[in-house]
Design an enzyme around this catalytic site. Structure first.
Site, short mmCIF file in Angstrom:
data_model
loop_
_atom_site.label_atom_id
_atom_site.label_comp_id
_atom_site.label_asym_id
_atom_site.label_seq_id
_atom_site.Cartn_x
_atom_site.Cartn_y
_atom_site.Cartn_z
N TRP A 465 0.84 -1.21 0.00
CA TRP A 465 0.00 0.00 0.00
C TRP A 465 0.86 1.25 0.00
CZ3 TRP A 465 -2.05 3.01 4.64
CH2 TRP A 465 -1.14 3.01 5.69
N ASP A 466 2.16 1.08 0.20
CA ASP A 466 3.07 2.23 0.19
C ASP A 466 2.90 3.06 -1.08
OD1 ASP A 466 3.93 0.07 1.84
OD2 ASP A 466 5.85 1.07 2.17
N GLU A 604 0.05 -2.97 12.12
CA GLU A 604 0.31 -4.41 12.01
C GLU A 604 0.47 -5.11 13.35
OE1 GLU A 604 3.67 -4.62 9.32
OE2 GLU A 604 2.26 -4.55 7.65
N LYS A 725 1.73 0.24 15.92
CA LYS A 725 2.99 0.41 15.21
C LYS A 725 2.99 1.75 14.46
CE LYS A 725 5.66 -2.08 11.66
NZ LYS A 725 5.58 -3.13 10.64
N GLN A 726 1.83 2.10 13.92
CA GLN A 726 1.75 3.29 13.07
C GLN A 726 0.32 3.79 13.03
OE1 GLN A 726 2.79 0.17 10.10
NE2 GLN A 726 2.09 1.70 8.63
C1 BGC Z 1 4.67 -1.25 7.47
C2 BGC Z 1 3.67 -1.33 6.35
C3 BGC Z 1 4.40 -1.15 5.03
C4 BGC Z 1 5.51 -2.17 4.90
C5 BGC Z 1 6.32 -1.96 3.63
C6 BGC Z 1 5.77 -2.27 7.24
O1 BGC Z 1 6.74 -2.14 8.24
O2 BGC Z 1 4.05 -1.53 8.70
O3 BGC Z 1 2.69 -0.33 6.51
O4 BGC Z 1 3.50 -1.32 3.98
O5 BGC Z 1 6.39 -2.02 6.00
O6 BGC Z 1 6.93 -0.72 3.62
#
Ligand code: BGC
Length: 906
Positions: A465-466, A604, A725-726
């Site tokens: 999704w980045d 996550e 986490k985010q």
């Molecule tokens: C993040 C995800 C991201 C992935 C790839 C993970 O650490 O939690 O949001 O898509 O890294 O960059």
């Protein structure tokens, strides 16, 4: 000019502060040198002592004279580039006394500032992940290939990793571990053709090592795309040499790159050998935790040599992609090409040349490389490689690169006055955004942007999704590139439909991790190294990825008004994604609302409910808000487009009238959980989870960014706590403006109290560890929305430098973080510049950081080119066609090419 003058001696640092240059110092410190600290740490003391003073530049009085930098000093057998270090610490240019004497103070400072804004430089030799991180940052490439900025003389070992990747070249291998078959699809590390080294008097070829390498300076010129490395070498035999190498990717003929290798014997005459190689024995070993898996993806099939040219052909093991790599060695100092000797090795091919050399003379060797792969229309044929090599030269490659970058900087540059560090890092980020994607704009590559660029092997080159953090930058500057990236997803609609069907859903369910085919590349289980059990990995339940793709489709159409795209591709994508969500939403008789279960949000850390065997969570707020938004957008677009086009898209997406009728009902009745203070629960039941004592964990562990790992090591699960986490619940406020998100929530029938946004931001910030680089940038935006400018700036500047400082302590070694890199660009123009492309006209509400004097950038919005110059009082905007723009709350009519200046209240 306010100045600092400094001398760095063996036992002390002498610092004087001159509030007016040329006049007496008003502050003077002699700071004793702390031998237990590194020079860098000692320099930090300068920052502390000078706290509160304002200065524009520093003059280093005792810089040594080096061919690459004049701000290096030697202290107790150690050396440091004080210029680079102090610029990082104090955000000012540092000039040498010698430069001041030669150019005058003002000119020396101006020249140094200009240099710093366009170069990414590293001085000295680093080891392990620190060096690997620098290699990632010094990657050159053109979106077709990425070539890590490793030393040319290196093979993969604990310090060096010369990776080569081509967009879309993936390969799957299966490994049996603990009776489990694990299949991984990797972005393949292709044969290393950048290798080149030298030898003296037919002794062992030079290998990088600490003893021989006296000094090394690496400099990436962002203006031209040329990476220059200068080494001073003293061999155990006493031979001293200067080696200057340059490496550049051809940004137009994107199969090509060129190396210039220049050797200057400093103290001897004798015989010099040059050894050049294409090494086909490489494996994917950039990420050590993947090494338990089979990482062999290459099979060399053929090696050919002809005069000064060598070829290596092969095939990836299971995806059967052919590759042919050719390398041609030339030198003005070696006239007869028959002097180049080629030797075939089992997995590679080497070229050597030997010549007599004199002290003080420079000998130049050019290596032109062509890489072709059969995943692109051309078929990796030898004849094609030969033809391209015939056309190649270092100078041509360098000039194609310069032309591309000139044109690119003209349209995409973001200029900041008043902050050298931000200026440089914004340009570094723009640079890497094109290194990762440029060639895709041609329409000849079936690839998208991996989360880690073409810069390393973390996440195996997969697409996440980045994209949502990345594409908006391209959309606003290079819409054709953004469109091609959306086609990558469009071409994978059949795979996404299959994914949905396999799980009993309709429509299209895009995979969380996508690679060559669009099937799910996330693992379903992973081996717990402590318990040795195979635990479920639910990360693929981040089904929101399809909504993020929908966001990019919407944003692209919204900004470009590309009707052809919407009619023939975009609407089919949106409807296919919507069909999936309609089949996923279930009506709840008790609440009279629709629920969406079995999903994960961007956070996550939460994969399912504690003590539950069911994977996933119910009513993730971000997912539900985005679903509501998608359904509304479809209704809106449907009304705008020709009905025949909509019908066609609907048929292709199997989106019948009955399905269509559910859109409004579901979007108005999705379930969220919102408390009295207006805090939106990340998912249903979130408020019931206990809080974690962050302070106690901080004290015990220091860095708690990866709290999931800490908790698991304590035999606990992050699922059981309010810890993120985010950004998750509040992600929609990053995607859209506040009224849009609020409107969606209210439309669902929820009331939000007045201060709800502040409450939400404070609530979630207190529970977020920023374990992903994507977190800070979102919270920077949120803080700014909440008028919390200090925190916004802090988070933005950390995000901006995430890869430069490798803030996760080693992950940059495995590739840049392209999502955060591009997001910092969006934030700069959309939030600091305040130019929002989210409405029907561009809307401008600047909020420049205090120390940024001006910000200048361009946007391409609905076919009109805009140039913005923003300072703390005024916005000046010029458009190449008549248009309407909103500044503050007022609407203005722009005339073509006539600048409009408006004073705004900051
Ligand atoms: C993040 C995800 C991201 C992935 C790839 C993970 O650490 O939690 O949001 O898509 O890294 O960059």
């Amino acid at each position: 000019m306010k100045l600092i003058r400094l001398r760095i001696e063996n036992d002390a640092m002498d610092i004087a502060y001159h509030p007016v240059s040329g006049q007496e110092a008003t502050v003077h410190y002699l700071i004793a040198y702390n031998p237990d600290q590194s020079i860098g740490e000692n320099l930090e003391n300068i920052k502390v002592r000078l706290a509160g003073l304002k200065f524009d530049a520093a003059i280093l009085e005792n810089g040594l004279s080096y061919p690459f930098s004049d701000t290096i000093v030697g202290v107790n057998y150690d050396r440091i580039d004080v210029g680079l270090a102090l610029t990082n610490l104090l955000n000012i240019p540092v000039v040498s006394q010698a430069a001041v004497e030669q150019l005058g103070l003002a000119a020396a400072v101006k020249a140094k500032s200009a240099y710093l804004k366009w170069h990414l430089d590293y001085y000295g030799q680093y080891h392990g992940v620190r060096n690997n991180g620098q290699e990632a940052m010094l990657t050159i490439g053109n979106g077709y290939f990425g070539l890590r900025g490793a030393f040319l003389e290196s093979h993969a070992d604990k310090d060096n990793y010369p990776g080569t990747y081509v967009a879309g070249v993936f390969d799957q291998e299966t490994t049996t571990i603990n009776d489990h078959q694990v299949t991984n699809e990797d972005l393949v590390n292709l044969p290393n053709a950048q290798f080149i080294t030298f030898g003296i008097d037919h002794q062992t070829p030079f290998r990088l090592n600490e003893h021989d390498l006296q000094d090394v300076y690496r400099s990436l010129d962002l203006k031209t795309g040329i990476l220059t490395t200068t080494k001073l070498i003293q061999l155990a035999s006493g031979h001293q040499l200067k080696i200057r190498s340059q490496k550049v990717a051809n940004m137009q003929d994107w199969h090509r790159y060129s190396i210039r290798y220049q050797v200057t014997p400093l103290n001897f005459a004798g015989s010099l050998q040059i050894y050049s190689e294409i090494d086909g024995s490489v494996v994917n070993s950039n990420v050590s935790r993947y090494n338990v898996f089979d990482q062999h993806h290459l099979q060399t099939m053929g090696i050919e040599t002809a005069a000064n040219t060598v070829f290596l052909s092969g095939q990836t093991k299971s995806s059967h992609i052919n590759y042919t790599i050719g390398a041609q060695l030339t030198s003005p100092d070696v006239p007869a090409i028959k002097n180049f000797h080629s030797t075939q090795q089992s997995q590679g091919v080497q070229q050597t040349v030997s010549l007599a050399v004199e002290a003080g003379k420079t000998y130049t060797f050019d290596k032109d490389v062509v890489i072709t792969t059969s995943n692109v229309a051309d078929d990796a044929q030898l004849t094609q490689v030969q033809a391209e090599l015939d056309q190649s030269s270092f100078d041509k490659t360098a000039s194609a690169s310069k032309d591309y970058w000139d044109a690119t900087w003209r349209t995409t540059d973001i200029k900041v006055r008043g902050d050298i560090t931000s200026q440089r890092l914004l340009r570094v980020n723009i640079y890497h955004s094109f290194v990762s994607a440029a060639a895709i704009e041609s329409g000849q590559l079936d690839a998208s942007v991996g989360a880690r660029g073409l810069h390393g092997e973390a996440y195996r080159g997969h697409v996440f999704w980045d994209e949502m953090f990345i594409l908006p930058f391209y959309t606003l500057h290079r819409p054709e590139l953004a469109k091609q990236l959306l086609y990558y997803r469009y071409r994978r609609l059949p795979a996404a439909r299959k994914n949905a069907q396999a799980e009993g859903y309709r429509g299209a369910m895009f995979p969380w991790q996508s690679a060559s085919k669009g099937d799910e590349q996330s693992q379903f289980t992973h081996l717990n190294p402590i318990t040795k059990t195979w635990d479920p990995d639910n990360s693929r339940l981040q089904r929101h990825v399809s909504l993020d793709i929908a966001y990019n489709v919407w944003f692209y159409y919204h900004v470009t008004q590309d009707r052809d795209f919407l009619n023939h591709y975009g609407m089919e994508l949106l409807l296919s994604i919507a069909a999936f969500w309609i089949s996923k939403a279930t009506y709840n008789e008790e609440t009279g609302r629709y629920d969406i279960s079995g999903v994960m949000g961007p956070d996550e850390f939460h994969e399912n409910y504690p003590n539950s065997t069911k994977p996933g969570l119910k009513n993730n707020a971000y997912t539900n808000i985005m679903v509501a938004w998608l359904f509304d957008i479809i209704t809106k677009f449907k009304a705008q487009m020709p009905q025949s086009a909509f019908q066609q898209a609907a048929e292709a997406a199997s989106f019948d009238t009955a399905t269509s009728q559910k859109l409004t009902d579901i979007s108005h009745h999705l379930a969220l959980e919102i408390n009295r203070r207006g805090v939106i629960a990340q998912f249903e039941g979130y408020f019931n989870l206990p809080k974690l004592d962050f302070q106690a964990y901080h004290q015990k562990y220091g860095d708690i960014a990866r709290m999931d790992r800490i908790l698991k090591a304590e035999d606990k699960t992050p699922d059981a706590y309010q810890v993120a986490k985010q950004a998750d619940a509040l992600m929609a406020f990053y995607n859209f403006d506040v009224p849009t998100v609020q409107g969606l929530i209210e439309q669902m029938g929820y009331q939000l109290p007045k201060e709800y946004l502040t409450h939400n931001i404070q609530y979630y910030l207190a529970r977020t560890t920023h374990g992903s680089t994507l977190s800070r940038i979102v919270y920077a935006v949120l803080n700014q929305l909440d008028d919390n400018d200090d925190d916004a700036w802090k988070l933005f500047s950390e995000a901006l430098a995430s890869d430069y400082y490798d803030i996760q302590g080693g992950t940059t070694a495995e590739g840049i973080h392209l999502g955060v890199m591009c997001a910092t660009l969006n934030l700069t123009t959309r939030n600091f510049g305040g130019v929002s492309p989210l409405g029907e006209h561009l809307q401008v509400n600047p909020q420049l950081p205090d120390h940024w004097q001006t910000l200048k950038f361009k946007h391409l919005f609905r076919g009109i080119h805009y140039v913005f110059v923003i300072d703390h009082q005024r916005v000046t905007v010029t458009a190449d066609q008549p248009s309407t723009i909103i500044i503050g709350k007022q609407s203005y009519q722009l005339q073509a090419k006539k600048p409009l200046s408006v004073t705004y209240a900051s």
